[in-house]
Each structure stands twice: as C-alpha cells, then as structure tokens.
Design an enzyme around this catalytic site. Sequence first.
Site, PDB file in Angstrom:
ATOM      1  N   CYS A 178      90.390  56.809  77.104  1.00  0.00           N
ATOM      2  CA  CYS A 178      89.018  56.745  77.622  1.00  0.00           C
ATOM      3  C   CYS A 178      88.814  55.346  78.199  1.00  0.00           C
ATOM      4  CB  CYS A 178      88.036  57.024  76.485  1.00  0.00           C
ATOM      5  SG  CYS A 178      86.331  56.875  77.002  1.00  0.00           S
ATOM      6  N   CYS A 198      65.436  52.867  78.248  1.00  0.00           N
ATOM      7  CA  CYS A 198      66.658  53.564  78.655  1.00  0.00           C
ATOM      8  C   CYS A 198      66.303  54.730  79.574  1.00  0.00           C
ATOM      9  CB  CYS A 198      67.450  54.032  77.439  1.00  0.00           C
ATOM     10  SG  CYS A 198      66.494  55.099  76.358  1.00  0.00           S
TER      11      CYS A 198
END
Length: 429
Positions: free
Chosen positions: A157, A382
Amino acid sequence: MAKRQPEMFELEITSLGAQGDGVGERDGVPVFVSGAMPGDTVQVAARETRRNGIYTELIDITENSPGRIKPECAHFGACGGCQLQFLSDDVYQAWVKDRTAMALAHHGFDASLVADPIITPKASRRRVAMKALRVASGVVLGFNERQSHQIVDVKACPVTRPELTGLFDPLRKLLSGLLDQRMAATVHLTMTASGVDILIEAAKELDLAARESLVEFANYHDIAALHWQDQGFLDPVAIRREAVMDFAGAKVPLPPAAFIQASDEGEAALVRVVTEACAGLGRVADLFCGIGTFSFPLAKEHQVLAVEGAKNALDALQGAANFASGFKQIVAKHRDLFRRPLSAKELEMFDAVVFDPPRAGAKDQVAELAKSTVQRVVAVSCNPNTFSRDARTLADGGYRLESVQPVDQFLWSPHMELVGVFTKDRKPE
Ligand SMILES: C[S@@+](CC[C@H](N)C(=O)[O-])C[C@H]1O[C@@H](n2cnc3c(N)ncnc32)[C@H](O)[C@@H]1O
C-alpha cells in the site's frame, strides 16, 4: 422479458467533481464518470439518473488526457482507496484546491481565500482499518473494493507507513491460525510514538493457545500494545509498552480506537496553522479536542479549556496534562457539544476558539460562536461542505474569513482536511 440495455454514448470530460469523478455534459445535463479526468474522451454506459446528473460506468477511454499517469499501486482499480491515483500531481493538487473553493463559493466566499494545499507524502498514513476474512486457502486481508464488501487482498500500500505494511503478511499468517472458516475480523493498525498499536475485532473468544500466539506475535514484531475485541469485550492481550502519542512533548496514552490525525505530517501542518492563528492571544478553548492534538501545542503559549464528548479520550488528555511540564494550565471538560454547545456567554472569557468537529460539522456550536465576542475562531474540518455552511453562519454573525488552508492527508482520495481562520473585530468600548 429482455432486460433493457443501458444507453451508451461518447463524452468529453471537462472537469472533476467534488468526489473526484470526471464530469462532462450531455444536452446540458452533467454526466459523472468515475475513473475519467479532464481532457479524456470516454465511452460510457448510463447507469443512474440522480438529481444532480447522470451517473455512468466507464467502458473505454478513446482519447487519453495528457494529465493521466500510470498508477503505481498494483491494486489500483480493484481497491476502493486511492481512486485518483491516475491524476498527475499538478492536476490532483489543483483539484484539491478547486474543491475547497467550489464549496466556499456555494456559500458566497471568494476563491482567492484558499491557499495552495499541503499534501502529505506517500508512505505517511499512520493509521489503517483493514478487513480480514478466513477462507479455505488462508486469510484475505485488505481494504474493501469501491462500493462493495468484497475485500481486496492487499500486499502493498503506497500511502501507508512501511512499519504497518510490513505487518500485512505476518498478520495474515497469524489470523489464519485464529479465525474459523468464513469468520470476519477488522484489524486496526496505528503507528504511535511508542510503536505499533494493534486492535483486532472478531466475534471469537480466545483460548489459551490463541492468546499465546498473539503474545508471541507481539514479542516477535515488537508491537507496543495488542488488544482483542470480542464483541463488546476489550481484552488487552499483550501490552508490552503503553501506546502513546507525543503532542509537543506531552505523552498522551492512546485509548483503543480513539481519534488521531492520519499522519505525522498532516498533524504537524494542522497544528502549525492552528497555533499561528492563535499566537499572541490569551485564553483558548479547544472544542472537540480528542486526546489533545491541538490542546498541548496551544498550551505552550495559552491557558486552554479542552472540551470533548468521548470520556476515554478526555481522561487520557487530562491524565497527561496532570503530569506534563512546560505547559500552561489545561482544563479538560466532558461535554456533548451537539446537545449542549458552549453558549455565547460561556465563550466570552476566551480570546480564541478552535473547533474540530466530526464530518457533520458543528451547527449549534457555531450558532453560539457567531453570537459571541471571541476575537479569533479557527475551524478545522474534514468536510468542505459543512465547513462552508458553518463559515457562512460565522460570517453572518460578523466574522471575517481570513484564510483557508487545505491539508490533504488522504492522498489520491476525495477525503481532505482544511483550516479556516476567522476574525471578529472588538467593538470600541
Ligand atoms: C475530527 S475529531 C478531532 C479530534 C482532535 N481535535 C484531533 O485533532 O485529534 C472530532 C472529535 O469530536 C468528538 N466528538 C464527536 N461528537 C461530539 C460531541 N457531540 N460532543 C463533543 N465531542 C464530540 C470525537 O470524539 C472526536 O474526538
């Protein structure tokens, strides 16, 4: 009866939407294409008509945009994360900025207030929640496919810290000895200041052999703390060192699954903007403070009231504040700020307020802030949409939006953070 075939058509992509979909137009109606970008000509199949336009499936790219690059991750396309990896750095950075500006423009703010985004580097994500499933051949461990519960067996990843990716294979091996056939688990990995913290959630009671294999795993891989959660029961199976976060030198114990920012670099950028915005002022209230990401750096200069709804997070902050030296006073307050926001009257004693709510924003708290006399308000968010809505409430209450700094800790995805700084001039006495 034969199933109706979806309509297919060709489309030129002219922009990127808020979720990162390529957007074109057909007969004046917006058309959204996941996996496409401005400059592409694509062949699509219409899938769904919604209020804001037509959603389609990308069938073929007949002409490639010059801004398209080859994604470096072997799981690109299958894995639901990082779906914007095919955008060149320039296109991606411009989109992060535009997205913030578009959300603000919707509420009447000027795009020039938005600074160039700070984008965290690859291999910096310090927290991941992975899905695991025991199958005949072993354990599948990874992330969900986009809009699906299928797990992609992730071997590497590129956005995650190597201390965590290095555990993927050993965890597969460990879990294949622990989970029964078709049993699912969630594995939370966090890189803390004292080492890796692991929380495994699975509906399975541990026997002695299972417990021993977990302890052996923790010893071998030098894991700081390993908890096993069987439904509601949290079992501290191997606590070799307390998992702690370091905020401006204060060591705060990390309660299992408590919120922390996604990367060291993102946290540092957010802390810098927040502390600079409060510099030179007096008392600060840090609302939705979590375990103190901003409270401790702020307390280097200011007395701080830290308010939070999660009791375990607040207890961790309070405990660390009791022992930390070199800080001004931090008072920790447990309060549900949705049901009982700090009133304009209670806010009067502060020169600055920092607030960092969940994605839904802080509608009621912001209504009180808008009425208050607080000189500087710093909004960390966010979600550009709820941020812009809350910014409008503050502006209508007499606050001037000075600047907006996007901070992208979720490289190649539509998730991002931003910090807005607002000022209200004091009325002459
Ligand atoms: C985005 S996190 C920010 C935490 C912290 N500022 C940080 O940067 O680490 C939002 C925080 O709001 C808290 N929270 C959520 N709902 C709340 C509520 N109704 N009242 C008070 N705090 C709440 C969560 O527990 C979480 O710690």
